[in-house]
Write a protein that holds these residues in place. Sequence first.
Motif, mmCIF file in Angstrom:
data_model
loop_
_atom_site.group_PDB
_atom_site.id
_atom_site.type_symbol
_atom_site.label_atom_id
_atom_site.label_comp_id
_atom_site.label_asym_id
_atom_site.label_seq_id
_atom_site.Cartn_x
_atom_site.Cartn_y
_atom_site.Cartn_z
ATOM 1 N N LYS A 160 13.732 -1.939 4.746
ATOM 2 C CA LYS A 160 13.411 -3.356 4.960
ATOM 3 C C LYS A 160 12.905 -3.564 6.362
ATOM 4 C CE LYS A 160 16.647 -5.402 1.736
ATOM 5 N NZ LYS A 160 18.073 -5.752 1.710
ATOM 6 N N ASN A 161 11.778 -4.277 6.464
ATOM 7 C CA ASN A 161 11.224 -4.646 7.783
ATOM 8 C C ASN A 161 11.055 -3.465 8.720
ATOM 9 O OD1 ASN A 161 11.084 -7.364 7.233
ATOM 10 N ND2 ASN A 161 13.241 -7.657 7.776
ATOM 11 N N LEU A 162 10.602 -2.353 8.182
ATOM 12 C CA LEU A 162 10.449 -1.176 9.044
ATOM 13 C C LEU A 162 9.243 -1.320 9.969
ATOM 14 C CD1 LEU A 162 10.985 1.795 9.908
ATOM 15 C CD2 LEU A 162 9.520 2.488 7.988
ATOM 16 N N SER A 163 9.508 -1.208 11.258
ATOM 17 C CA SER A 163 8.414 -1.158 12.227
ATOM 18 C C SER A 163 8.572 0.096 13.063
ATOM 19 C CB SER A 163 8.427 -2.384 13.137
ATOM 20 O OG SER A 163 8.209 -3.547 12.355
ATOM 21 N N PHE A 164 7.436 0.723 13.334
ATOM 22 C CA PHE A 164 7.478 1.967 14.109
ATOM 23 C C PHE A 164 6.144 2.181 14.799
ATOM 24 C CE2 PHE A 164 6.511 6.465 14.580
ATOM 25 C CZ PHE A 164 7.601 6.894 15.317
ATOM 26 N N SER A 165 6.189 2.618 16.033
ATOM 27 C CA SER A 165 4.962 2.959 16.764
ATOM 28 C C SER A 165 5.151 4.289 17.480
ATOM 29 C CB SER A 165 4.644 1.915 17.825
ATOM 30 O OG SER A 165 4.527 0.642 17.249
ATOM 31 N N TYR A 166 4.072 5.080 17.545
ATOM 32 C CA TYR A 166 4.016 6.191 18.499
ATOM 33 C C TYR A 166 3.468 5.577 19.774
ATOM 34 C CZ TYR A 166 4.210 9.485 14.545
ATOM 35 O OH TYR A 166 4.580 10.197 13.448
ATOM 36 N N ARG A 167 4.041 5.857 20.892
ATOM 37 C CA ARG A 167 3.641 5.219 22.155
ATOM 38 C C ARG A 167 2.811 3.939 21.964
ATOM 39 N NH1 ARG A 167 3.446 10.512 23.329
ATOM 40 N NH2 ARG A 167 5.345 11.158 24.351
ATOM 41 N N LEU B 180 6.693 8.447 7.861
ATOM 42 C CA LEU B 180 7.788 7.861 7.093
ATOM 43 C C LEU B 180 8.851 8.919 6.761
ATOM 44 C CD1 LEU B 180 8.824 5.273 5.729
ATOM 45 C CD2 LEU B 180 7.635 5.993 3.648
ATOM 46 N N VAL B 181 8.394 10.108 6.349
ATOM 47 C CA VAL B 181 9.345 11.181 6.033
ATOM 48 C C VAL B 181 10.173 11.541 7.264
ATOM 49 C CG1 VAL B 181 9.602 13.588 5.308
ATOM 50 C CG2 VAL B 181 7.896 12.133 4.203
ATOM 51 N N LYS B 182 9.495 11.643 8.408
ATOM 52 C CA LYS B 182 10.215 12.005 9.641
ATOM 53 C C LYS B 182 11.229 10.926 10.013
ATOM 54 C CE LYS B 182 6.589 15.048 11.222
ATOM 55 N NZ LYS B 182 5.243 14.989 11.815
ATOM 56 N N ILE B 183 10.884 9.680 9.759
ATOM 57 C CA ILE B 183 11.852 8.604 9.999
ATOM 58 C C ILE B 183 13.048 8.770 9.053
ATOM 59 C CG2 ILE B 183 12.237 6.097 9.798
ATOM 60 C CD1 ILE B 183 9.298 5.735 10.757
ATOM 61 N N LEU B 184 12.750 9.069 7.782
ATOM 62 C CA LEU B 184 13.819 9.173 6.781
ATOM 63 C C LEU B 184 14.776 10.342 7.040
ATOM 64 C CD1 LEU B 184 11.923 8.323 3.448
ATOM 65 C CD2 LEU B 184 13.572 6.885 4.676
ATOM 66 N N VAL B 185 14.273 11.397 7.669
ATOM 67 C CA VAL B 185 15.185 12.507 7.973
ATOM 68 C C VAL B 185 15.841 12.344 9.349
ATOM 69 C CG1 VAL B 185 14.069 14.165 6.432
ATOM 70 C CG2 VAL B 185 13.358 14.068 8.819
ATOM 71 N N GLY B 186 15.610 11.203 9.958
ATOM 72 C CA GLY B 186 16.335 10.884 11.185
ATOM 73 C C GLY B 186 15.706 11.424 12.453
ATOM 74 N N LEU B 187 14.427 11.774 12.401
ATOM 75 C CA LEU B 187 13.790 12.348 13.591
ATOM 76 C C LEU B 187 13.334 11.280 14.585
ATOM 77 C CD1 LEU B 187 11.644 15.280 12.154
ATOM 78 C CD2 LEU B 187 13.746 15.423 13.492
ATOM 79 N N TYR B 188 13.037 10.077 14.085
ATOM 80 C CA TYR B 188 12.501 9.048 14.974
ATOM 81 C C TYR B 188 13.373 7.797 14.965
ATOM 82 C CZ TYR B 188 8.031 11.638 14.819
ATOM 83 O OH TYR B 188 7.047 12.571 14.895
ATOM 84 N N LYS B 189 13.420 7.157 16.103
ATOM 85 C CA LYS B 189 14.057 5.839 16.190
ATOM 86 C C LYS B 189 13.087 4.803 15.636
ATOM 87 C CE LYS B 189 16.383 4.011 19.626
ATOM 88 N NZ LYS B 189 16.773 3.717 21.030
ATOM 89 N N TYR B 190 13.615 3.804 14.949
ATOM 90 C CA TYR B 190 12.733 2.821 14.311
ATOM 91 C C TYR B 190 13.357 1.441 14.441
ATOM 92 C CZ TYR B 190 16.339 3.100 10.750
ATOM 93 O OH TYR B 190 17.551 3.068 10.112
ATOM 94 N N ASN B 191 12.585 0.438 14.145
ATOM 95 C CA ASN B 191 13.131 -0.914 14.030
ATOM 96 C C ASN B 191 13.145 -1.309 12.571
ATOM 97 O OD1 ASN B 191 13.665 -1.796 16.765
ATOM 98 N ND2 ASN B 191 11.440 -1.597 17.044
ATOM 99 N N ILE C 246 2.281 2.215 13.682
ATOM 100 C CA ILE C 246 2.121 2.831 12.360
ATOM 101 C C ILE C 246 2.620 1.881 11.261
ATOM 102 C CG2 ILE C 246 2.665 4.838 10.904
ATOM 103 C CD1 ILE C 246 0.996 5.604 13.337
ATOM 104 N N PHE C 247 3.839 1.359 11.432
ATOM 105 C CA PHE C 247 4.387 0.419 10.439
ATOM 106 C C PHE C 247 4.742 -0.902 11.104
ATOM 107 C CE2 PHE C 247 5.846 4.662 8.862
ATOM 108 C CZ PHE C 247 4.988 4.719 7.774
ATOM 109 N N ASN C 248 4.455 -1.990 10.386
ATOM 110 C CA ASN C 248 4.819 -3.304 10.869
ATOM 111 C C ASN C 248 5.450 -4.072 9.703
ATOM 112 O OD1 ASN C 248 5.059 -5.746 12.088
ATOM 113 N ND2 ASN C 248 2.851 -6.126 12.309
ATOM 114 N N ASN C 249 6.769 -4.150 9.690
ATOM 115 C CA ASN C 249 7.512 -4.829 8.625
ATOM 116 C C ASN C 249 7.231 -4.273 7.229
ATOM 117 O OD1 ASN C 249 8.985 -6.587 10.215
ATOM 118 N ND2 ASN C 249 7.233 -7.971 10.393
#
Length: 265
Positions: free
Chosen positions: A5-12, A43-54, A16-19
């Motif tokens: 839900k409401n996933l937001s993520f950016s590389y520097r 998304l896969v890297k986020i799901l395996v816990g590699l990246y911090k996300y909002n 990449i994702f906004n909500n």
Amino acid sequence: MITIKNLSFSYRQKEIFNNLDLTVPDGKITSIIGPNGSGKSTLVKILVGLYKYNGEIKINEIPLLKDNRKEIRKIIGVVFTNPENQFVAETVMDDIAFTLENMNFKKDIIRKKIEEISKYLGIYDILECNPHDLNSNQKQLVSLASALVHDPKILILDEALTMLDPYDKEKILKILKELNSKGLTILNITNDIEDTLISDEIYVLNEGKIVLNGAKEEVYKEEDKLHKLGFELPFMVELSNRLMFYDLIDHVIYDMEEMVDILWK
Ligand code: ADP
Ligand code: MG
């Protein structure tokens, strides 16, 4: 099973994702298809816990947070495009054992689990081989074995079928279908629309946004939208559509043999 839900993520600087909202239902095969660079592997890297996300991600009701990472890794198995990058040991046996050792399974249980999964996937005879010496199908089966050996509830495939030739791919798709019928939830991420044929539900991702989502049958009806993203319909769907146009069949037939059977009669 997986709720995002409401996933937001950016590389520097690069967003990449906004909500983003996305759900992978329990016991189903869900595909995410998107062109290169659309954010699938991120998304896969986020799901395996590699990246911090909002935002809020739950896997099997467990919030995906740093403290829960270990617990979550027990629930999921992941296979990536290039199995070579995942091999860590000198033999197939040790490679598959690696995940289990990290999870502190006992030696005799490790041996039993490896025997079970390798027999099931047809790689029992190559347990003593160096994974790097195998052919591409065997390599992919070894990484599938490593992903499945701890009995995860969810299997995530990140373009894991891309490198296979059609015959081997067909074999692995059959195995995936069978595992799914035994209760395994599958998230199948791909840039090849043919690989979405095994799914129940499809998400179409473009530039980090879901542009189309629904049951497979519904998504395949959106030919124009798919074309705009560079995707043709799967061959069997295209063929079915044309045969339906001439009233030769009355519904989409995904299986070649079933199609031949019906047309022949
Ligand atoms: P896909 O798997 O759908 O091909 P990715 O998730 O790999 O897409 O990449 C999405 C976008 O993020 C691409 O534009 C890619 O160049 C960029 N990207 C991927 N990894 C990184 C990274 N580590 N740092 C910066 N940008 C990245
Ligand atoms: Mg990718």
